[in-house]
Design a protein around this motif. Structure first.
Motif, PDB file in Angstrom:
ATOM      1  N   ALA A 108       0.804  -1.221   0.000  1.00 37.89           N
ATOM      2  CA  ALA A 108       0.000   0.000   0.000  1.00 37.89           C
ATOM      3  C   ALA A 108       0.840   1.277   0.000  1.00 37.89           C
ATOM      4  CB  ALA A 108      -0.920   0.012   1.212  1.00 37.89           C
ATOM      5  N   LEU A 109       2.163   1.151   0.177  1.00 41.90           N
ATOM      6  CA  LEU A 109       3.011   2.322   0.387  1.00 41.90           C
ATOM      7  C   LEU A 109       4.145   2.386  -0.617  1.00 41.90           C
ATOM      8  CD1 LEU A 109       3.241   1.754   4.228  1.00 41.90           C
ATOM      9  CD2 LEU A 109       1.880   3.551   3.137  1.00 41.90           C
ATOM     10  N   GLU A 110       4.590   3.616  -0.884  1.00 40.60           N
ATOM     11  CA  GLU A 110       5.790   3.860  -1.685  1.00 40.60           C
ATOM     12  C   GLU A 110       6.947   4.154  -0.735  1.00 40.60           C
ATOM     13  OE1 GLU A 110       6.193   3.555  -4.799  1.00 40.60           O
ATOM     14  OE2 GLU A 110       4.247   3.815  -5.797  1.00 40.60           O
ATOM     15  N   ALA A 111       8.111   3.650  -1.060  1.00 38.83           N
ATOM     16  CA  ALA A 111       9.286   3.933  -0.237  1.00 38.83           C
ATOM     17  C   ALA A 111       9.641   5.414  -0.328  1.00 38.83           C
ATOM     18  CB  ALA A 111      10.458   3.084  -0.700  1.00 38.83           C
ATOM     19  N   TYR A 112       9.970   6.000   0.821  1.00 39.84           N
ATOM     20  CA  TYR A 112      10.391   7.399   0.847  1.00 39.84           C
ATOM     21  C   TYR A 112      11.192   7.677   2.113  1.00 39.84           C
ATOM     22  CZ  TYR A 112      10.471  12.450   1.205  1.00 39.84           C
ATOM     23  OH  TYR A 112      10.906  13.739   1.333  1.00 39.84           O
ATOM     24  N   THR A 113      12.348   8.292   1.944  1.00 43.91           N
ATOM     25  CA  THR A 113      13.161   8.740   3.065  1.00 43.91           C
ATOM     26  C   THR A 113      13.095  10.253   3.135  1.00 43.91           C
ATOM     27  OG1 THR A 113      14.682   6.873   2.829  1.00 43.91           O
ATOM     28  CG2 THR A 113      15.465   8.772   4.082  1.00 43.91           C
ATOM     29  N   PRO A 114      12.651  10.826   4.243  1.00 50.31           N
ATOM     30  CA  PRO A 114      12.526  12.284   4.348  1.00 50.31           C
ATOM     31  C   PRO A 114      13.830  13.007   4.029  1.00 50.31           C
ATOM     32  CG  PRO A 114      11.436  11.222   6.175  1.00 50.31           C
ATOM     33  CD  PRO A 114      12.188  10.138   5.458  1.00 50.31           C
ATOM     34  N   SER A 115      13.689  14.233   3.538  1.00 52.19           N
ATOM     35  CA  SER A 115      14.867  15.002   3.127  1.00 52.19           C
ATOM     36  C   SER A 115      15.732  15.410   4.307  1.00 52.19           C
ATOM     37  CB  SER A 115      14.422  16.261   2.364  1.00 52.19           C
ATOM     38  OG  SER A 115      13.575  17.073   3.172  1.00 52.19           O
ATOM     39  N   LYS A 116      15.119  15.591   5.472  1.00 53.02           N
ATOM     40  CA  LYS A 116      15.862  15.964   6.675  1.00 53.02           C
ATOM     41  C   LYS A 116      15.282  15.201   7.859  1.00 53.02           C
ATOM     42  CE  LYS A 116      17.238  19.892   9.571  1.00 53.02           C
ATOM     43  NZ  LYS A 116      17.097  21.348   9.801  1.00 53.02           N
ATOM     44  N   VAL A 117      16.107  14.370   8.476  1.00 54.71           N
ATOM     45  CA  VAL A 117      15.653  13.558   9.597  1.00 54.71           C
ATOM     46  C   VAL A 117      16.285  14.084  10.885  1.00 54.71           C
ATOM     47  CG1 VAL A 117      15.565  11.253  10.597  1.00 54.71           C
ATOM     48  CG2 VAL A 117      15.408  11.536   8.114  1.00 54.71           C
ATOM     49  N   PRO A 118      15.492  14.631  11.804  1.00 55.71           N
ATOM     50  CA  PRO A 118      16.043  15.179  13.050  1.00 55.71           C
ATOM     51  C   PRO A 118      16.693  14.106  13.914  1.00 55.71           C
ATOM     52  CG  PRO A 118      13.775  15.914  12.692  1.00 55.71           C
ATOM     53  CD  PRO A 118      14.038  14.816  11.718  1.00 55.71           C
ATOM     54  N   ALA A 119      17.511  14.563  14.833  1.00 55.90           N
ATOM     55  CA  ALA A 119      18.157  13.648  15.778  1.00 55.90           C
ATOM     56  C   ALA A 119      17.108  12.890  16.577  1.00 55.90           C
ATOM     57  CB  ALA A 119      19.067  14.432  16.717  1.00 55.90           C
ATOM     58  N   GLY A 120      17.368  11.615  16.804  1.00 58.27           N
ATOM     59  CA  GLY A 120      16.498  10.787  17.628  1.00 58.27           C
ATOM     60  C   GLY A 120      15.469   9.990  16.866  1.00 58.27           C
ATOM     61  N   VAL A 121      15.147  10.400  15.633  1.00 58.82           N
ATOM     62  CA  VAL A 121      14.057   9.765  14.895  1.00 58.82           C
ATOM     63  C   VAL A 121      14.385   8.315  14.539  1.00 58.82           C
ATOM     64  CG1 VAL A 121      12.698   9.831  12.769  1.00 58.82           C
ATOM     65  CG2 VAL A 121      13.193  11.952  13.996  1.00 58.82           C
ATOM     66  N   SER A 122      15.618   8.046  14.152  1.00 58.54           N
ATOM     67  CA  SER A 122      15.982   6.701  13.688  1.00 58.54           C
ATOM     68  C   SER A 122      15.800   5.643  14.773  1.00 58.54           C
ATOM     69  CB  SER A 122      17.428   6.688  13.189  1.00 58.54           C
ATOM     70  OG  SER A 122      18.319   7.067  14.218  1.00 58.54           O
ATOM     71  N   GLU A 123      15.786   6.059  16.036  1.00 62.43           N
ATOM     72  CA  GLU A 123      15.552   5.116  17.137  1.00 62.43           C
ATOM     73  C   GLU A 123      14.204   4.424  17.009  1.00 62.43           C
ATOM     74  OE1 GLU A 123      14.538   5.300  21.930  1.00 62.43           O
ATOM     75  OE2 GLU A 123      15.575   6.994  20.989  1.00 62.43           O
ATOM     76  N   PHE A 124      13.260   5.077  16.320  1.00 61.60           N
ATOM     77  CA  PHE A 124      11.892   4.581  16.227  1.00 61.60           C
ATOM     78  C   PHE A 124      11.580   3.958  14.863  1.00 61.60           C
ATOM     79  CE2 PHE A 124      12.081   8.082  19.251  1.00 61.60           C
ATOM     80  CZ  PHE A 124      11.508   7.505  20.367  1.00 61.60           C
ATOM     81  N   ASP A 125      12.601   3.780  14.006  1.00 64.02           N
ATOM     82  CA  ASP A 125      12.363   3.139  12.716  1.00 64.02           C
ATOM     83  C   ASP A 125      11.754   1.760  12.909  1.00 64.02           C
ATOM     84  OD1 ASP A 125      13.305   5.239  11.228  1.00 64.02           O
ATOM     85  OD2 ASP A 125      15.312   4.398  10.921  1.00 64.02           O
ATOM     86  N   LEU A 126      10.862   1.389  12.005  1.00 64.76           N
ATOM     87  CA  LEU A 126      10.204   0.088  12.083  1.00 64.76           C
ATOM     88  C   LEU A 126      11.208  -1.023  11.778  1.00 64.76           C
ATOM     89  CD1 LEU A 126       7.358  -1.284  12.373  1.00 64.76           C
ATOM     90  CD2 LEU A 126       7.326  -1.320   9.865  1.00 64.76           C
ATOM     91  N   PRO A 127      11.374  -1.988  12.663  1.00 63.78           N
ATOM     92  CA  PRO A 127      12.287  -3.102  12.392  1.00 63.78           C
ATOM     93  C   PRO A 127      11.929  -3.815  11.093  1.00 63.78           C
ATOM     94  CG  PRO A 127      11.583  -3.125  14.695  1.00 63.78           C
ATOM     95  CD  PRO A 127      10.745  -2.090  13.998  1.00 63.78           C
ATOM     96  N   GLY A 128      12.935  -4.056  10.276  1.00 64.08           N
ATOM     97  CA  GLY A 128      12.725  -4.760   9.020  1.00 64.08           C
ATOM     98  C   GLY A 128      12.317  -3.887   7.852  1.00 64.08           C
ATOM     99  N   ASP A 129      12.105  -2.600   8.090  1.00 63.32           N
ATOM    100  CA  ASP A 129      11.667  -1.689   7.017  1.00 63.32           C
ATOM    101  C   ASP A 129      12.893  -1.044   6.358  1.00 63.32           C
ATOM    102  OD1 ASP A 129      10.185  -0.091   5.324  1.00 63.32           O
ATOM    103  OD2 ASP A 129       9.631   1.366   6.866  1.00 63.32           O
ATOM    104  N   GLU A 130      13.726  -1.883   5.714  1.00 66.65           N
ATOM    105  CA  GLU A 130      14.959  -1.359   5.122  1.00 66.65           C
ATOM    106  C   GLU A 130      14.693  -0.382   3.974  1.00 66.65           C
ATOM    107  OE1 GLU A 130      14.465  -4.558   5.756  1.00 66.65           O
ATOM    108  OE2 GLU A 130      15.992  -5.060   7.261  1.00 66.65           O
ATOM    109  N   GLU A 131      13.602  -0.588   3.239  1.00 65.40           N
ATOM    110  CA  GLU A 131      13.291   0.308   2.114  1.00 65.40           C
ATOM    111  C   GLU A 131      12.669   1.613   2.567  1.00 65.40           C
ATOM    112  OE1 GLU A 131      11.780  -1.495  -1.585  1.00 65.40           O
ATOM    113  OE2 GLU A 131      11.700  -3.359  -0.440  1.00 65.40           O
ATOM    114  N   HIS A 132      12.310   1.688   3.817  1.00 65.29           N
ATOM    115  CA  HIS A 132      11.763   2.893   4.431  1.00 65.29           C
ATOM    116  C   HIS A 132      10.418   3.297   3.826  1.00 65.29           C
ATOM    117  CE1 HIS A 132      11.965   6.695   6.703  1.00 65.29           C
ATOM    118  NE2 HIS A 132      12.831   6.030   7.428  1.00 65.29           N
TER     119      HIS A 132
END
Length: 353
Positions: A108-132
């Protein structure tokens, strides 16, 4: 918010966050396809942001955000999964870690990595979502909460762990929302599965029920009707609620409740670009904006959740009284997706015995 009982305004907003059943304001009827400078956000019913924040999005990007509510987090995820490739919007917000795998697996989703990721955000990335496919936006943990005043008055040492809740000293003191009828109830079930494993959680629930645990339909009934600090005439000083709840029971500068941080299951809400979106560039701009200081700073008082960005300051009462768990309990999202229905069936049988 300065009294033992939460004020009506704060309670109303907290209900929205917990139940996801009442829109902040009615949606306008869609008028066909949006124009090229509009972006449609599909979200759960408890989504709300200050008007000035949404106005800032338009000023910065040129896009107008059109908000369309689609039920609670589970209903929202089911909708976008069923509409894969032909969505009713451009972006989605409110898919959480207990449903995220379904949205990704259905395409249902398209892969997309935000243009600017603030500090701390990557701690909450979904496990296994390598394509983002999904971007974390907020978080909050479902935890056992206690009425510290009640335990002090009774001169009874309060519980500290999930194990303690099954001890005779706490018989008939716990109330929890049902796992089959509420998001926090499901999170509490997952906390017990994480703690006791596939071979132990059912037995643990049997002990809870033997010890007089009360299971009700939803969080609002558990907190407002049965919890001793919920503002009504509740008789149970232990409730399943949130790590943020103690920030709303402040009296004379001190909270009258406490979240037991060893009992918490973290929920993370994500945003993503919908496959087949009419305005994918607008959707990407909106996801970028969801990580801005303006949105992240507004989340605690708008939706009663914690920001994922570590660059924004929490409100004073939150910073002082809403402590988050350092090591929350967790279950792999794929495992949740594979076992959710079986777990719920077993849980329902256990509490019915």
């Amino acid at each position: 918010m300065r009294t033992p009982a939460i004020t009506a305004t704060a309670l109303s907003a907290l209900v929205l966050s917990a139940c996801g059943s009442t829109p902040a304001e009615p949606d306008a009827e869609p008028s066909g396809k949006s124009d090229d400078k509009s972006v449609v956000l599909l979200t759960h019913d408890s989504f709300t942001l200050p008007k000035e924040v949404l106005a800032e999005f338009k000023k910065k990007t040129g896009y107008t955000a059109e908000i369309r509510h689609a039920g609670d987090g589970g209903e929202l995820t089911t909708k976008i999964a069923m509409d894969t490739g032909n969505p009713d919007g451009d972006a989605v917000f409110g898919v959480d870690n207990t449903f995220a795998s379904r949205a990704i697996d259905e395409g249902a989703l398209e892969a997309y990595t935000p243009s600017k990721v603030p500090a701390g955000v990557s701690e909450f990335d979904l496990p296994g979502d390598e394509e983002h496919f999904l971007t974390p936006v907020d978080n909050g943990s479902v935890c056992v909460n206690i009425d510290t005043e009640w335990f002090a008055e009774k001169k009874l040492a309060p519980p500290e762990s999930l194990d303690d809740l099954a001890e005779p000293a706490y018989k008939d003191l716990l109330v929890a929302p049902g796992a089959a009828t509420s998001t926090p109830g499901m999170a509490f079930l997952l906390a017990t599965i994480a703690e006791y494993g596939e071979d132990g959680w059912e037995s643990y629930w049997g002990k809870l029920m033997d010890n007089g645990a009360k299971i009700v339909d939803g969080w609002d009934q558990a907190y407002y009707s049965d919890f001793t600090q919920g503002g009504g005439k509740g008789a149970r000083p232990i409730v399943v609620s949130y790590d943020s709840s103690p920030a709303f029971t402040v009296k004379d500068g001190k909270s009258t409740t406490k979240a037991l941080l060893d009992t918490c299951f973290r929920q993370v809400e994500y945003a993503g670009v919908l496959k087949g979106a009419d305005h994918p560039e607008g959707a990407k701009a909106l996801i970028d904006f969801m990580l801005s200081d303006s949105v992240q700073g507004a989340l605690p008082e708008s939706m009663y959740v914690f920001p994922v960005s570590s660059s924004v300051k929490l409100p004073a009462d939150w910073a002082k009284h809403a402590e988050q768990p350092a090591e929350p309990l967790s279950v792999d999202p794929e495992e949740i997706e594979d076992n959710r229905e079986a777990w719920l069936a077993t849980w329902s049988d256990t509490i019915a015995q």
